[in-house]
Design an enzyme around this catalytic site. Structure first.
Site, PDB file in Angstrom:
ATOM      1  N   SER A 111       0.833  -1.192   0.000  1.00 28.23           N
ATOM      2  CA  SER A 111       0.000   0.000   0.000  1.00 28.23           C
ATOM      3  C   SER A 111       0.879   1.257   0.000  1.00 28.23           C
ATOM      4  O   SER A 111       1.664   1.465  -0.916  1.00 28.23           O
ATOM      5  CB  SER A 111      -0.946  -0.051   1.207  1.00 28.23           C
ATOM      6  OG  SER A 111      -1.904   0.967   1.158  1.00 28.23           O
ATOM      7  N   HIS A 136      -2.405  -1.291  -4.226  1.00 30.97           N
ATOM      8  CA  HIS A 136      -3.863  -1.305  -4.360  1.00 30.97           C
ATOM      9  C   HIS A 136      -4.382   0.123  -4.291  1.00 30.97           C
ATOM     10  O   HIS A 136      -3.618   1.063  -4.105  1.00 30.97           O
ATOM     11  CB  HIS A 136      -4.524  -2.200  -3.298  1.00 30.97           C
ATOM     12  CG  HIS A 136      -4.347  -1.739  -1.881  1.00 30.97           C
ATOM     13  ND1 HIS A 136      -4.797  -2.444  -0.791  1.00 30.97           N
ATOM     14  CD2 HIS A 136      -3.767  -0.627  -1.357  1.00 30.97           C
ATOM     15  CE1 HIS A 136      -4.509  -1.817   0.322  1.00 30.97           C
ATOM     16  NE2 HIS A 136      -3.893  -0.711   0.008  1.00 30.97           N
TER      17      HIS A 136
END
Length: 215
Positions: A111, A136
């Site tokens: 992330s 993501h």
């Protein structure tokens, strides 16, 4: 944050920090291990990215810039991700300061951790061979009146667009590819992260850094 290591991030952080004793002309001087590594221009970004941790990392980068604006800074990353605004404060400082910031992934960079890994200086982004990387889209959950939820939803879409734009720049991928690959959790091995453009080199030995920098 990645569910991949969610359970581990709930554990209390280790409070026992090793001390290093150095001999000086004035006698012995003791440092905690992280302060000693800071003297070598090494900063650790470990655990969840949040405001307090981000402030400490920003302060360390600014200190090292003031100490020597010509020497590289080495940012070691082992993080499951975290708060976007905290991560962006680190990102903006990395781009703002004069020294190159070399990023090295150890363990995992997921992330926001992956975003900061990719944001290192050109040709100075590294990954150890068994580290994992995950990208993501931003996560968000809101409560309140419908109008407030709508406002927050629009804001997170703006943030998503901005982060995708920046990721496309750092990886040299098209925006369309970034949008597709970040729609869901997208895990990569060290070699896959290199092929994707998130890092420049996978390191197996210390000498690999010197060999790669000579290319």
């Amino acid at each position: 944050m990645s569910s991949f290591d969610e359970q581990n991030t709930r554990l209390p952080s280790m409070t026992l920090v090793p001390m290093v004793v150095e001999q000086t002309s004035r006698g012995e001087r003791a440092y905690d291990i992280y302060s000693r590594m800071l003297k070598e221009r090494v900063i650790f970004l470990t655990g969840q990215v949040e405001e307090h941790m981000a402030n400490l990392i920003v302060a360390q980068m600014l200190f090292l810039e003031a100490e020597n604006p010509e020497k590289d800074i080495y940012l070691y990353i082992n993080s499951p991700g975290g708060v976007i605004t905290a991560g962006m404060s680190i990102y903006d400082t990395m781009q703002f300061i004069t020294p190159d910031v070399s990023t090295i992934c150890i363990g995992q960079a997921c992330s926001m951790g992956a975003f900061l890994l990719a944001a290192g200086a050109k040709s100075k982004r590294y990954c150890l061979p068994n580290a994992r990387v995950m990208i993501h889209q931003p996560l968000g959950g809101f409560q309140g009146q419908a109008s407030d939820i709508e406002i927050h939803a629009k804001e997170i879409l703006k943030v998503k667009k901005r982060m995708n734009d920046l990721m496309a720049i750092h990886t040299k991928k098209t925006l369309k590819i970034i949008e597709k690959d970040t729609e869901r959790d997208h895990f990569l091995s060290a070699e896959e992260a290199k092929k994707y453009g998130l890092v420049d080199c996978v390191l197996t030995e210390r000498k690999d850094v010197k060999n790669f920098s000579k290319k």
